[in-house]
Design an enzyme around this catalytic site. Sequence first.
Site, short mmCIF file in Angstrom:
data_model
loop_
_atom_site.label_atom_id
_atom_site.label_comp_id
_atom_site.label_asym_id
_atom_site.label_seq_id
_atom_site.Cartn_x
_atom_site.Cartn_y
_atom_site.Cartn_z
N LYS A 83 10.42 3.04 -3.01
CA LYS A 83 9.16 2.34 -3.22
C LYS A 83 9.32 1.19 -4.22
CE LYS A 83 4.39 3.48 -4.69
NZ LYS A 83 3.53 4.59 -5.14
N SER B 115 -0.66 5.18 -2.98
CA SER B 115 -0.01 3.88 -3.06
C SER B 115 1.39 3.84 -2.44
CB SER B 115 0.11 3.43 -4.53
OG SER B 115 0.88 4.34 -5.28
N SER C 260 -0.80 9.58 -4.64
CA SER C 260 -0.15 8.46 -3.97
C SER C 260 1.01 8.83 -3.06
CB SER C 260 0.33 7.44 -5.01
OG SER C 260 -0.76 6.77 -5.58
#
Length: 465
Positions: free
Chosen positions: A89, A164, A188
């Site tokens: 990520k 996220s 997330s």
Amino acid sequence: MPSRNPLAGAGELCLLDAAQLAAAYRSRSLSPVEVAKATLDRAEEINSDFNAFTFVDSKGALNSARESERRWAAGEPLSEADGVPTTIKDIVWVDGWSVRYGSATTSDQAFSRDAPSVALMRKAGLTFIAQTTTPEFGWKAVTDSALFGVTRNPWNAEKTSGGSSGGAAVAAAVGAGVFHLGTDGGGSIRIPASFCGVVGLKPTFGRVPAYPASSFGTVAHIGPMTRSAADAAIMLKAMSGRDLNDWSQGVGALAPLDAVQADLAGKRMGYWSKPAAGTLDPEIEAAIARVAGKLSAAGATVEAIDLPGDDLLSLFHHHWFSGAAMRLSMVPETERAGIDPGFLDIARQGAQYGSTAVVAAQARRADFGVAMDKLLADYDYLISPGTAVPAFGAGLEVPTGGEFKRWTEWAGFSFPINLSQQPAAVIPAGVTVAGLPIGLQIVGARGQDASVLSAAARLEEIVSR
């Protein structure tokens, strides 16, 4: 737009799990280079439709895969996950990659060191394929940013992927990699796993080391996202360990990650069906109730429970919004014009909390954590919906025409477990009438990550019946 199978069009090599790849590498029926090439092709193929990646590192991935190929040929793999395609990520440092946190306020200069979790995975021989999208500073549970645009759901591109770690969830769902590193400060990992029909684990806090420390403090976790609980267990082992750069890990020993066989017959399961904020979609409620019934039929004792504590939404806001204020303070005033307005709003609200209120929130959090530890001493596991709502329109923070103003108000099955730091996994548990995934959450006592993942693997079997 009708729903679709996210794996449609994925080649055979993109459908193999970590154990299958290890067996093929060992027998030399497959090469890590072949698998890396297939994964890179898949990543490039899907990105224009779903925007899962900030960039794809073809050169670095192929160099890493060639090294893995040599190790397997010599019978000296670094781990059973050596050569497994992996994404990271855009919020976690990777040596040689720029990390933008989804924000134009950050530099595109490449980092010269790995974050601890990345260093551990590199030491295990994983092949880093690409960097996945996140909203600005990872502040919300959907994935869009002014820098990289909107990330879309692979089941229906008109819907959000969640966030996220939205890019990571999409990459997992479409077969663009086996392992996907996500972060989870209020859901997330688990929210996009629910929305995209994959597996995500928020580990016990401290299981996976982090550096630099998150501005959002000790609600922020790092964990695996995969297509199965078995793969999540392998990935978690590769990314876990003590790192002296992470002071918040402490020195206490966590339960080992050795394989655990979870027979759910005879287990006492708490069924948590009332979110800490907002209301539960009836279709999701019915789906999770069906799973609870299947668990009872499998011999588990399933009892309805309410979460301890009150006004957990305000408690979480004091932690999350003050963290946003801290992160915003790192951005010069002259560079704030293009920042996500929602992030600016919560950061300004967080800055208005007095120091006394923030310290009081920390004390209230400790009380809630104690109550959760006691609850998990009485129950082997808790189960709940992964999210209170199915995926909604891409590019939106909240569903249209509803009661919600901020993402936290529909994330009431997620953020409480960040406050209390237990391991929590989400697995697929069916689809809505519209063909959108429904997630099931499994929560265990702190330190019992292996047990939670074993229970998740067993639940995968039960749900599929």
